[in-house]
Scaffold this motif. Structure first.
Motif, PDB file in Angstrom:
ATOM      1  N   LEU A   1       0.861  -1.173   0.000  1.00  0.00           N
ATOM      2  CA  LEU A   1       0.000   0.000   0.000  1.00  0.00           C
ATOM      3  C   LEU A   1       0.901   1.226   0.000  1.00  0.00           C
ATOM      4  CD1 LEU A   1      -2.647  -0.999   2.696  1.00  0.00           C
ATOM      5  CD2 LEU A   1      -2.991  -0.872   0.234  1.00  0.00           C
ATOM      6  N   PRO A   2       0.431   2.333  -0.553  1.00  0.00           N
ATOM      7  CA  PRO A   2       1.256   3.547  -0.516  1.00  0.00           C
ATOM      8  C   PRO A   2       1.464   4.001   0.925  1.00  0.00           C
ATOM      9  CG  PRO A   2      -0.917   4.006  -1.431  1.00  0.00           C
ATOM     10  CD  PRO A   2      -0.840   2.544  -1.198  1.00  0.00           C
ATOM     11  N   GLU A   3       2.552   4.675   1.160  1.00  0.00           N
ATOM     12  CA  GLU A   3       2.874   5.144   2.513  1.00  0.00           C
ATOM     13  C   GLU A   3       2.248   6.501   2.800  1.00  0.00           C
ATOM     14  OE1 GLU A   3       7.011   4.853   3.474  1.00  0.00           O
ATOM     15  OE2 GLU A   3       7.199   2.941   2.431  1.00  0.00           O
ATOM     16  N   THR A   4       1.137   6.790   2.204  1.00  0.00           N
ATOM     17  CA  THR A   4       0.480   8.091   2.366  1.00  0.00           C
ATOM     18  C   THR A   4      -0.705   7.982   3.318  1.00  0.00           C
ATOM     19  OG1 THR A   4      -0.847   7.635   0.414  1.00  0.00           O
ATOM     20  CG2 THR A   4       1.160   8.949   0.101  1.00  0.00           C
ATOM     21  N   GLY A   5      -0.436   7.548   4.521  1.00  0.00           N
ATOM     22  CA  GLY A   5      -1.477   7.494   5.534  1.00  0.00           C
ATOM     23  C   GLY A   5      -2.542   6.453   5.268  1.00  0.00           C
ATOM     24  N   GLY A   6      -2.217   5.414   4.534  1.00  0.00           N
ATOM     25  CA  GLY A   6      -3.174   4.348   4.282  1.00  0.00           C
ATOM     26  C   GLY A   6      -4.179   4.665   3.193  1.00  0.00           C
TER      27      GLY A   6
ATOM     28  N   GLY B   1      -6.717   3.779  -1.888  1.00  0.00           N
ATOM     29  CA  GLY B   1      -7.690   3.720  -2.968  1.00  0.00           C
ATOM     30  C   GLY B   1      -8.551   2.482  -2.873  1.00  0.00           C
ATOM     31  N   ILE B   2      -8.262   1.599  -1.923  1.00  0.00           N
ATOM     32  CA  ILE B   2      -9.077   0.408  -1.683  1.00  0.00           C
ATOM     33  C   ILE B   2      -9.608   0.522  -0.255  1.00  0.00           C
ATOM     34  CG2 ILE B   2      -9.165  -2.108  -1.641  1.00  0.00           C
ATOM     35  CD1 ILE B   2      -6.644  -2.132  -3.379  1.00  0.00           C
ATOM     36  N   PRO B   3     -10.815   1.014  -0.097  1.00  0.00           N
ATOM     37  CA  PRO B   3     -11.353   1.228   1.249  1.00  0.00           C
ATOM     38  C   PRO B   3     -11.403  -0.068   2.067  1.00  0.00           C
ATOM     39  CG  PRO B   3     -12.762   2.239  -0.416  1.00  0.00           C
ATOM     40  CD  PRO B   3     -11.750   1.404  -1.148  1.00  0.00           C
ATOM     41  N   ASP B   4     -11.110   0.063   3.358  1.00  0.00           N
ATOM     42  CA  ASP B   4     -11.155  -1.072   4.291  1.00  0.00           C
ATOM     43  C   ASP B   4     -12.571  -1.157   4.863  1.00  0.00           C
ATOM     44  OD1 ASP B   4     -10.941  -2.940   6.297  1.00  0.00           O
ATOM     45  OD2 ASP B   4      -9.067  -2.144   7.091  1.00  0.00           O
ATOM     46  N   MET B   5     -13.251  -2.251   4.578  1.00  0.00           N
ATOM     47  CA  MET B   5     -14.625  -2.440   5.051  1.00  0.00           C
ATOM     48  C   MET B   5     -14.724  -3.517   6.137  1.00  0.00           C
ATOM     49  SD  MET B   5     -16.387  -0.175   3.531  1.00  0.00           S
ATOM     50  CE  MET B   5     -18.087  -0.688   3.680  1.00  0.00           C
ATOM     51  N   THR B   6     -13.605  -3.817   6.787  1.00  0.00           N
ATOM     52  CA  THR B   6     -13.620  -4.799   7.862  1.00  0.00           C
ATOM     53  C   THR B   6     -14.622  -4.385   8.934  1.00  0.00           C
ATOM     54  OG1 THR B   6     -11.290  -5.273   7.415  1.00  0.00           O
ATOM     55  CG2 THR B   6     -12.187  -6.087   9.506  1.00  0.00           C
TER      56      THR B   6
END
Length: 92
Positions: free
Chosen positions: A68-73, A76-81
């Motif tokens: 993942l990019p190191e730009t604060g998470g 572009g793929i939202p976490d829906m956990t």
């Protein structure tokens, strides 16, 4: 596309089940625990279906993401956990 940390969901369930295991459990108690684990797996599957329908998109296991990019998470793929957990707890 959204991501869900499926591993963390099952790690939590494994911890919960481990807390219920006790010495001298009857065969009936052991079966109930196994059925509980199987039911949880079905519920996770159902919750993933709901999330896919809600977003009208693919749901990817977070473990499949290599970088993942190191730009604060902001991947572009939202976490829906959180949403899957909400559904598992009976939330709508």
């Amino acid at each position: 596309m959204v991501r869900v940390d499926v591993g963390s969901l099952f790690d939590e369930q494994k911890k919960n089940l481990a807390e219920k295991i006790k010495p001298g459990m009857s065969e009936e108690e052991q079966k109930a625990l196994l059925l509980s684990a199987e039911d949880y797996a079905r519920r996770v599957d159902g919750a993933l279906d709901v999330v896919a329908r809600e977003c009208d998109c693919a749901v990817v296991n977070a473990a499949a993401i290599l970088r993942l990019p190191e730009t604060g998470g902001a991947s572009g793929i939202p976490d829906m956990t959180w949403r899957v957990k909400e559904l598992l707890s009976g939330g709508r």
